[in-house]
Design a protein around this motif. Structure first.
Motif, short mmCIF file in Angstrom:
data_model
loop_
_atom_site.label_atom_id
_atom_site.label_comp_id
_atom_site.label_asym_id
_atom_site.label_seq_id
_atom_site.Cartn_x
_atom_site.Cartn_y
_atom_site.Cartn_z
N LEU A 202 0.83 -1.20 0.00
CA LEU A 202 0.00 0.00 0.00
C LEU A 202 0.87 1.26 0.00
CD1 LEU A 202 -2.86 -0.97 2.47
CD2 LEU A 202 -3.02 -0.73 -0.01
N SER A 203 1.95 1.24 0.78
CA SER A 203 2.82 2.42 0.84
C SER A 203 3.68 2.54 -0.41
CB SER A 203 3.71 2.35 2.08
OG SER A 203 4.52 1.20 2.05
N PHE A 422 -0.70 14.32 7.15
CA PHE A 422 -1.70 13.49 7.81
C PHE A 422 -3.11 13.89 7.40
CE2 PHE A 422 2.10 13.50 10.32
CZ PHE A 422 2.23 12.19 10.76
N THR A 423 -4.03 12.94 7.55
CA THR A 423 -5.43 13.22 7.24
C THR A 423 -5.92 14.37 8.10
OG1 THR A 423 -5.76 10.88 6.77
CG2 THR A 423 -7.73 12.22 7.08
N THR A 467 -6.49 14.06 2.01
CA THR A 467 -6.79 12.64 2.09
C THR A 467 -5.63 11.92 2.77
OG1 THR A 467 -5.82 12.29 -0.10
CG2 THR A 467 -8.19 12.70 0.00
N ARG A 468 -5.79 10.62 2.99
CA ARG A 468 -4.72 9.84 3.61
C ARG A 468 -3.48 9.89 2.71
NH1 ARG A 468 -2.49 4.82 3.32
NH2 ARG A 468 -1.75 3.89 5.28
N GLY A 469 -2.37 10.34 3.29
CA GLY A 469 -1.14 10.47 2.52
C GLY A 469 -1.13 11.69 1.63
#
Length: 580
Positions: A202-203, A422-423, A467-469
């Motif tokens: 995912l990363s 961060f989110t 968003t995330r990331g």
């Protein structure tokens, strides 16, 4: 046992819930145990004597007992669930706090996948074990013991059947529980590997796609997933064998009861209701053993999880988050490395070797070198993300280890190579550098980082949600926010680890200009791969294979015509004449 003692403090605030739940279960069990005996009396004294009044009154009594047992069971379930959920919530909170305070080297040793498994799967496993223990563990032994006592008192002639059946059931359960513990430990280890593989992919999804490695990674995941499947199958198949074997043994016992009981009824030694009651108690014994075995298996499964939780909680933090050091009013920023060495693997292969240099407050130190020369490692040591294996680092004449690490880091601005956001909103991400920053300070920091130009174009400006990331921003935009986050802190020491690499030449020049104007009193460490980023530095250090190969000003290093000079020419610099 030591693990249980370690986790007990998390249950202590809910001890009354944990105590009342089993007490209520005792009431439910007593209600259940009386039912077959009352039914026996209805058959032998009510129906046999055609006494309708007796049948009705005893039936009402059975109904009342059933309702009491139902109410006690419901309240027991509520109390035990509340205790177990709060218990696991507190453990999860402590684990997260521990993980947040772990040093980088601690996290490297434990592994991200392992920590994710511990804070999710392992905590859930312990929660389920406690929940079942409070609800069922008391119920099982009481049903079993109570049935044995009642059978011994009311159907002694049939008791030999119990003497034969129960030991066989015990042996079956003991065998399965013993084997299951080892198998569930393998399951948790396999879950670790699956979580690690998922987290890595995912990363690193962009890299996987860019190099068309989807098939390879899918095959790698298949191997990890197949290992988990095999471990799960072994554990589940073993447990699945238990029920058919126990049912077979109990059914044999029932057949023996009907045969032996029938002979005794025919001989006039017992009544027919005794046989029915005995079969019911035999079923209750089965239920008691099965429920107890299920709890014991859940506990067996939870023990490895509890040990892993306890291991994380007891991990000795290499760099404690706080100590008794005096508070820092304000650092000047004088920085000194003295014979510093560092190794990630701790096998003697040092990434940094005998590094010594000094930076005065107000100075800008540039660090350049080839990939793998130790530049980024040096930056991490300044913020005490790692501690050196040898040598010492001083700030304002004091060893870094003499400072409270949180106080120290609050005086240092660190801009890493990879911008991590961060989110949340843009404002929140910049404010991470200074919690109580005013709106004007936030805007000034964004302006100095050349982030204002794109923030002003966003619909909600500083309240724009990420968003995330921060995938809804470009690499350059993320990097500017990362720079603004460090700028808003106005630190005494500012470490920039190749953080302008994602910026265009114009934006980089503006950031460096603001850096010189707004942070004139700070000690600035700029790690860069481009010489153009270091032209304004007061002193430049050239790293090579973990050592300082050269140091001096830009002009001095060019005159040496060595490593720095080669980098300069490789980046399009003009040939320097001897007279220059």
């Amino acid at each position: 046992m030591n693990t249980i003692k370690s986790l007990y403090p998390y249950l202590k605030p809910y001890k009354w819930l944990a105590l009342f739940a089993p007490l209520l279960m005792v009431i439910e069990v007593l209600a259940d145990l009386l039912q077959p005996t009352i039914m026996q009396h209805i058959i032998d004294y009510g129906i046999a004597n055609n006494n309708q009044t007796y049948v009705i009154t005893r039936s009402i009594l059975m109904l009342m007992l059933a309702l009491i047992g139902l109410a006690a069971g419901i309240v027991c379930a509520i109390l035990s669930t509340k205790a177990a959920v709060n218990f696991s919530t507190d453990i999860r909170k402590s684990l997260f706090e521990k993980i947040e305070n772990l040093s980088n080297s601690n996290r490297d040793k434990l592994g991200t996948g392992h920590l994710i498994t511990v804070i999710t799967n392992d905590v859930t496993s312990v929660q389920n074990a406690l929940n079942m223990t409070l609800k069922v563990l008391v119920r099982g032994p009481l049903l079993f013991a109570g049935s044995i006592v009642i059978v011994l008192l009311t159907a002694r002639s049939l008791f030999p059947i119990i003497v034969v059946v129960v030991p066989i059931l015990f042996l079956c359960i003991w065998f399965v529980i013993t084997k299951a513990g080892k198998l569930f430990k393998k399951v948790q280890q396999s879950v670790d590997r699956v979580n690690t593989k998922v987290q890595e992919n995912l990363s690193g999804m962009r890299v996987v796609k860019a190099y068309v490695r989807e098939s390879y990674e899918i095959n790698q995941f298949k191997e990890a997933n197949s290992s988990l499947t095999r471990a799960n199958m072994s554990a589940v198949q073993l447990i699945s064998l238990l029920m058919p074997v126990i049912l077979f043994v109990v059914n044999i016992g029932m057949v023996a009861t009907l045969w032996l009981g029938g002979l005794q009824v025919e001989a006039g030694k017992i009544e027919a209701g005794v046989i029915l009651a005995f079969i019911n108690y035999l079923t209750i014994i089965l239920n008691g053993l099965m429920s107890s075995s299920m709890v014991l298996m859940q506990i067996t499964r939870a023990f490895p999880s509890a040990e892993r939780i306890d291991s994380v909680l007891k991990t000795k933090i290499d760099i404690p988050p706080a100590n008794s050091a005096a508070q820092i009013n304000r650092l000047k920023g004088d920085l000194s490395f003295q014979n510093v060495t560092y190794s990630y693997s701790k096998n003697g292969e040092n990434v940094l070797k005998d590094i010594s240099f000094t930076a005065r407050h107000g100075e800008t130190i540039g660090i350049i070198g080839s990939t793998g020369s130790g530049k980024s490692t040096l930056a991490k040591l300044i913020s005490r993300l790692y501690d050196p294996d040898g040598g010492e680092i001083f700030v304002d004449g004091k060893n870094l280890t003499d400072y409270d690490v949180k106080e120290l880091r609050s005086s240092i601005g660190f801009i890493p190579q990879k911008a991590t956001l961060f989110t949340g909103t843009i404002d929140m991400n910049i404010r991470m550098g200074k919690d109580h920053a005013s709106s004007s300070e936030i805007e000034d920091a964004a302006d100095f980082a050349c982030a204002t130009e794109f923030i002003e174009k966003l619909p909600e400006r500083y309240e724009y949600p990420l968003t995330r990331g921060a995938t809804n921003l470009s690499g350059g935009q993320k990097q500017r926010l990362s720079i603004a986050r460090a700028f808003v802190r106005k630190p005494a020491i500012l470490v920039i680890d190749d953080a302008t690499s994602a910026l265009d030449a114009v934006s980089e020049a503006q950031v460096l200009k603001h850096l010189k104007e707004e942070f004139a009193d700070a000690t600035v460490i700029i790690i860069a791969s481009k010489i153009s980023s270091l032209l304004h530095a007061d002193h430049i250090i050239v790293m090579d294979e973990g050592k300082i190969a050269e140091q001096g000003t830009h002009e001095e290093l060019l005159r040496y015509r060595s490593l720095y000079y080669d980098i300069y020419l490789a980046q399009g610099g003009k040939e320097v004449l001897p007279s220059e």
